[in-house]
Design a protein around this motif. Sequence first.
Motif, PDB file in Angstrom:
ATOM      1  N   ILE A  45     -13.018  -4.147   2.319  1.00  0.00           N
ATOM      2  CA  ILE A  45     -12.442  -5.617   2.939  1.00  0.00           C
ATOM      3  C   ILE A  45     -11.275  -5.904   2.349  1.00  0.00           C
ATOM      4  O   ILE A  45     -10.166  -6.503   2.816  1.00  0.00           O
ATOM      5  CB  ILE A  45     -13.623  -6.436   2.413  1.00  0.00           C
ATOM      6  N   GLU A  46     -11.067  -5.794   1.033  1.00  0.00           N
ATOM      7  CA  GLU A  46      -9.642  -6.037   0.247  1.00  0.00           C
ATOM      8  C   GLU A  46      -8.670  -5.230   1.057  1.00  0.00           C
ATOM      9  O   GLU A  46      -7.497  -5.618   1.244  1.00  0.00           O
ATOM     10  CB  GLU A  46      -9.602  -5.752  -1.275  1.00  0.00           C
ATOM     11  N   LEU A  47      -8.950  -3.897   1.165  1.00  0.00           N
ATOM     12  CA  LEU A  47      -7.922  -3.051   1.680  1.00  0.00           C
ATOM     13  C   LEU A  47      -7.639  -3.410   3.193  1.00  0.00           C
ATOM     14  O   LEU A  47      -6.219  -3.518   3.551  1.00  0.00           O
ATOM     15  CB  LEU A  47      -8.421  -1.692   1.672  1.00  0.00           C
ATOM     16  N   GLU A  48      -8.630  -3.790   3.828  1.00  0.00           N
ATOM     17  CA  GLU A  48      -8.521  -4.166   5.396  1.00  0.00           C
ATOM     18  C   GLU A  48      -7.584  -5.657   5.369  1.00  0.00           C
ATOM     19  O   GLU A  48      -6.555  -5.638   6.135  1.00  0.00           O
ATOM     20  CB  GLU A  48      -9.622  -4.225   5.873  1.00  0.00           C
ATOM     21  N   TYR A  49      -7.960  -6.449   4.470  1.00  0.00           N
ATOM     22  CA  TYR A  49      -7.127  -7.599   4.485  1.00  0.00           C
ATOM     23  C   TYR A  49      -5.550  -7.402   3.821  1.00  0.00           C
ATOM     24  O   TYR A  49      -4.900  -7.862   4.417  1.00  0.00           O
ATOM     25  CB  TYR A  49      -7.903  -8.639   3.237  1.00  0.00           C
ATOM     26  N   SER A  50      -5.396  -6.551   2.827  1.00  0.00           N
ATOM     27  CA  SER A  50      -4.335  -5.968   2.562  1.00  0.00           C
ATOM     28  C   SER A  50      -3.273  -5.609   3.722  1.00  0.00           C
ATOM     29  O   SER A  50      -2.205  -5.940   3.971  1.00  0.00           O
ATOM     30  CB  SER A  50      -4.144  -5.165   1.414  1.00  0.00           C
ATOM     31  N   ARG A  51      -3.976  -4.627   4.459  1.00  0.00           N
ATOM     32  CA  ARG A  51      -3.247  -4.131   5.820  1.00  0.00           C
ATOM     33  C   ARG A  51      -2.823  -5.074   6.600  1.00  0.00           C
ATOM     34  O   ARG A  51      -1.681  -5.415   7.316  1.00  0.00           O
ATOM     35  CB  ARG A  51      -4.234  -3.098   6.424  1.00  0.00           C
TER      36      ARG A  51
ATOM     37  N   SER B   1       8.999 -10.620   9.785  1.00  0.00           N
ATOM     38  CA  SER B   1      10.167 -10.072   9.224  1.00  0.00           C
ATOM     39  C   SER B   1      11.076  -9.234  10.247  1.00  0.00           C
ATOM     40  O   SER B   1      12.127  -9.174  10.040  1.00  0.00           O
ATOM     41  CB  SER B   1       9.730  -9.038   8.067  1.00  0.00           C
ATOM     42  N   SER B   2      10.359  -8.385  10.820  1.00  0.00           N
ATOM     43  CA  SER B   2      11.203  -7.700  11.900  1.00  0.00           C
ATOM     44  C   SER B   2      11.728  -8.478  12.768  1.00  0.00           C
ATOM     45  O   SER B   2      13.149  -8.446  13.260  1.00  0.00           O
ATOM     46  CB  SER B   2      10.392  -6.625  12.579  1.00  0.00           C
ATOM     47  N   LYS B   3      11.310  -9.518  13.235  1.00  0.00           N
ATOM     48  CA  LYS B   3      11.673 -10.559  14.221  1.00  0.00           C
ATOM     49  C   LYS B   3      13.018 -11.362  13.440  1.00  0.00           C
ATOM     50  O   LYS B   3      13.830 -11.524  14.116  1.00  0.00           O
ATOM     51  CB  LYS B   3      10.918 -11.862  14.626  1.00  0.00           C
ATOM     52  N   ILE B   4      12.819 -11.543  12.178  1.00  0.00           N
ATOM     53  CA  ILE B   4      14.053 -12.187  11.464  1.00  0.00           C
ATOM     54  C   ILE B   4      15.415 -11.037  11.313  1.00  0.00           C
ATOM     55  O   ILE B   4      16.259 -11.585  11.739  1.00  0.00           O
ATOM     56  CB  ILE B   4      13.181 -12.813  10.082  1.00  0.00           C
ATOM     57  N   ARG B   5      14.769 -10.149  10.983  1.00  0.00           N
ATOM     58  CA  ARG B   5      15.918  -9.029  10.643  1.00  0.00           C
ATOM     59  C   ARG B   5      16.824  -8.768  12.005  1.00  0.00           C
ATOM     60  O   ARG B   5      17.929  -8.553  11.985  1.00  0.00           O
ATOM     61  CB  ARG B   5      15.322  -7.634  10.234  1.00  0.00           C
ATOM     62  N   SER B   6      16.278  -9.190  13.153  1.00  0.00           N
ATOM     63  CA  SER B   6      16.837  -8.924  14.573  1.00  0.00           C
ATOM     64  C   SER B   6      17.627 -10.105  15.062  1.00  0.00           C
ATOM     65  O   SER B   6      18.225 -10.037  16.036  1.00  0.00           O
ATOM     66  CB  SER B   6      15.862  -8.667  15.660  1.00  0.00           C
TER      67      SER B   6
ATOM     68  N   SER C 168      -0.408  -8.874  -0.319  1.00  0.00           N
ATOM     69  CA  SER C 168      -0.968  -7.659   0.218  1.00  0.00           C
ATOM     70  C   SER C 168      -0.868  -6.461  -0.620  1.00  0.00           C
ATOM     71  O   SER C 168      -1.797  -5.767  -0.900  1.00  0.00           O
ATOM     72  CB  SER C 168      -0.089  -7.274   1.601  1.00  0.00           C
ATOM     73  N   ARG C 169       0.239  -6.492  -1.581  1.00  0.00           N
ATOM     74  CA  ARG C 169       0.183  -5.536  -2.499  1.00  0.00           C
ATOM     75  C   ARG C 169      -1.059  -5.620  -3.578  1.00  0.00           C
ATOM     76  O   ARG C 169      -1.821  -4.542  -4.148  1.00  0.00           O
ATOM     77  CB  ARG C 169       1.593  -5.210  -3.066  1.00  0.00           C
ATOM     78  N   ASP C 170      -1.094  -6.997  -3.900  1.00  0.00           N
ATOM     79  CA  ASP C 170      -2.159  -7.200  -5.127  1.00  0.00           C
ATOM     80  C   ASP C 170      -3.505  -6.901  -4.604  1.00  0.00           C
ATOM     81  O   ASP C 170      -4.440  -6.457  -5.173  1.00  0.00           O
ATOM     82  CB  ASP C 170      -2.291  -8.912  -5.233  1.00  0.00           C
ATOM     83  N   HIS C 171      -3.698  -7.256  -3.281  1.00  0.00           N
ATOM     84  CA  HIS C 171      -5.036  -6.909  -2.667  1.00  0.00           C
ATOM     85  C   HIS C 171      -5.377  -5.362  -2.578  1.00  0.00           C
ATOM     86  O   HIS C 171      -6.420  -4.926  -2.834  1.00  0.00           O
ATOM     87  CB  HIS C 171      -5.519  -7.612  -1.285  1.00  0.00           C
ATOM     88  N   ALA C 172      -4.362  -4.908  -2.058  1.00  0.00           N
ATOM     89  CA  ALA C 172      -4.506  -3.007  -2.024  1.00  0.00           C
ATOM     90  C   ALA C 172      -4.826  -2.771  -3.700  1.00  0.00           C
ATOM     91  O   ALA C 172      -5.326  -1.775  -3.714  1.00  0.00           O
ATOM     92  CB  ALA C 172      -3.343  -2.539  -1.801  1.00  0.00           C
ATOM     93  N   THR C 173      -4.161  -3.501  -4.560  1.00  0.00           N
ATOM     94  CA  THR C 173      -4.373  -2.958  -6.058  1.00  0.00           C
ATOM     95  C   THR C 173      -5.665  -3.310  -6.528  1.00  0.00           C
ATOM     96  O   THR C 173      -6.371  -2.591  -7.195  1.00  0.00           O
ATOM     97  CB  THR C 173      -3.421  -3.699  -6.770  1.00  0.00           C
ATOM     98  N   LEU C 174      -6.217  -4.388  -5.958  1.00  0.00           N
ATOM     99  CA  LEU C 174      -7.593  -4.898  -6.413  1.00  0.00           C
ATOM    100  C   LEU C 174      -8.424  -3.788  -5.605  1.00  0.00           C
ATOM    101  O   LEU C 174      -9.550  -3.497  -6.205  1.00  0.00           O
ATOM    102  CB  LEU C 174      -8.026  -6.275  -5.783  1.00  0.00           C
TER     103      LEU C 174
ATOM    104  N   LYS D 113       0.785  -6.352   7.966  1.00  0.00           N
ATOM    105  CA  LYS D 113       1.036  -6.304   9.331  1.00  0.00           C
ATOM    106  C   LYS D 113       1.776  -7.830   9.718  1.00  0.00           C
ATOM    107  O   LYS D 113       2.793  -7.710  10.606  1.00  0.00           O
ATOM    108  CB  LYS D 113      -0.112  -5.866  10.191  1.00  0.00           C
ATOM    109  N   LEU D 114       1.021  -8.681   9.338  1.00  0.00           N
ATOM    110  CA  LEU D 114       1.522 -10.078   9.442  1.00  0.00           C
ATOM    111  C   LEU D 114       2.806 -10.361   8.755  1.00  0.00           C
ATOM    112  O   LEU D 114       3.810 -11.096   9.745  1.00  0.00           O
ATOM    113  CB  LEU D 114       0.590 -11.142   9.051  1.00  0.00           C
TER     114      LEU D 114
END
Length: 436
Positions: free
Chosen positions: A37-43, A53-58, A89-95, A47-48
Amino acid sequence: FIRNQLVEQFKCLEQQSESRIQLLQDLQEFFRRKAEIELEYSRSLEKLAERFSSKIRSSREHQQFKKDQHLLSSVNCWYLLLNQTRRESRDHATLSDIYTNNVIVRLAQISEDIIRLFKKSKEIGIQMHEELVKVTNELYTVMKTYHMYHTESISAETKLKDAEKQEEKQFSKSGDLNVNLLRHEDRQPRRSSARKIEKMKEKRQAKYSENKLKCTKARNDYLLNLAATNAVVAKYYIHDVSDMIDCCDLGYHASLARTFRTYLSAEYNLETSRHEGLDIIENAVDNLDSRSDKHKIMDMHNQVFCPPMRFEYLPHMGDEVCQVSAQQPVQTDLLMRYHQLQSRLATLKIENEEVRKTLDATMQTLQDMLTVEDFDVSDAFQHSRSTESIKSVASESYMTKLNVAKRRSNQQETETFYFSVSLCRPVCFLMTVGSL
């Protein structure tokens, strides 16, 4: 009874070990699922954040901000929110990684330890049980020996008493008869009978003494074995059983505590990291400044917002006069217009002061509406409350549809009044100058 107890003890310890293994398996499955669940939440968080961020960069504004490194305070909050999302996201992947490669591994090791220690404890327990059974069997054997010798001693004592009775009876018969009356031929058989009784008594006395000695030795052996057996049994039930249970428990609670502390450390550090990121966002929110953003926008678009060049006087066909002419006959007209302007400006000044006070009061009302502290949602996170009370708190919240509609209506009405009053001042002044 003791033998049955020993069997039940092993069953009890085995059930305890099985229940612990089942508990550890449930914990492993729980943390395995929680890691997923934590990994899925991280992903999902990644994605969010990447989507926006991609919208802002363009966007063109981002290129301008990146070039000038001069972010608006509101845009800075938005960027920090995206950074916080990536951080979470990184923290939940670490968890998830800690759960999978640390907590679950620890739980599996504890399960292996329980199985191994139970087997060793059972082997030691079997040896102690065999020793205990051996001691009790020896006690039973010594007790049977004692009972046998005691029975023989009683039997010999009974026979001895019978012989003594016969001897007494023989003596009593001899005393009743007159020795002188006995014929010579009757004396010899009576002497022979007395000797037989005396010999039989001596044999039975020797047999009784021998059996009594054996009984005494057997009783002593039995009593000594009884004390030793009771000591062994007491030692087993008071010390050995406790030690055997300790061997089964060896390191279980300490290892489980370390596992849970690993979980707590991960969760607390997750919260610490989250709070650090939220503190950065809170600092940015505290620095939201409309005046600063206004200046930044005007600086970024300087060509758009800078004042145009002054209008220059353009003489017509060689006319070189470039100042207001106050000579007659226009002097009287100019003076009349000047006094009219002075009078009208004095009136406008008074009216403008009244309008300014109205605007200040209206602006303060708007500020009160816009800065109302309706953001505290701590009541929604009171876990001690019942479901009904939580629902009632939500229904009485500041953000209910009725309250929101009423506040929006009041805010729009106040805004309309403010703009109508504020835009009227320069228009009235210009119309006055133009008409004069």
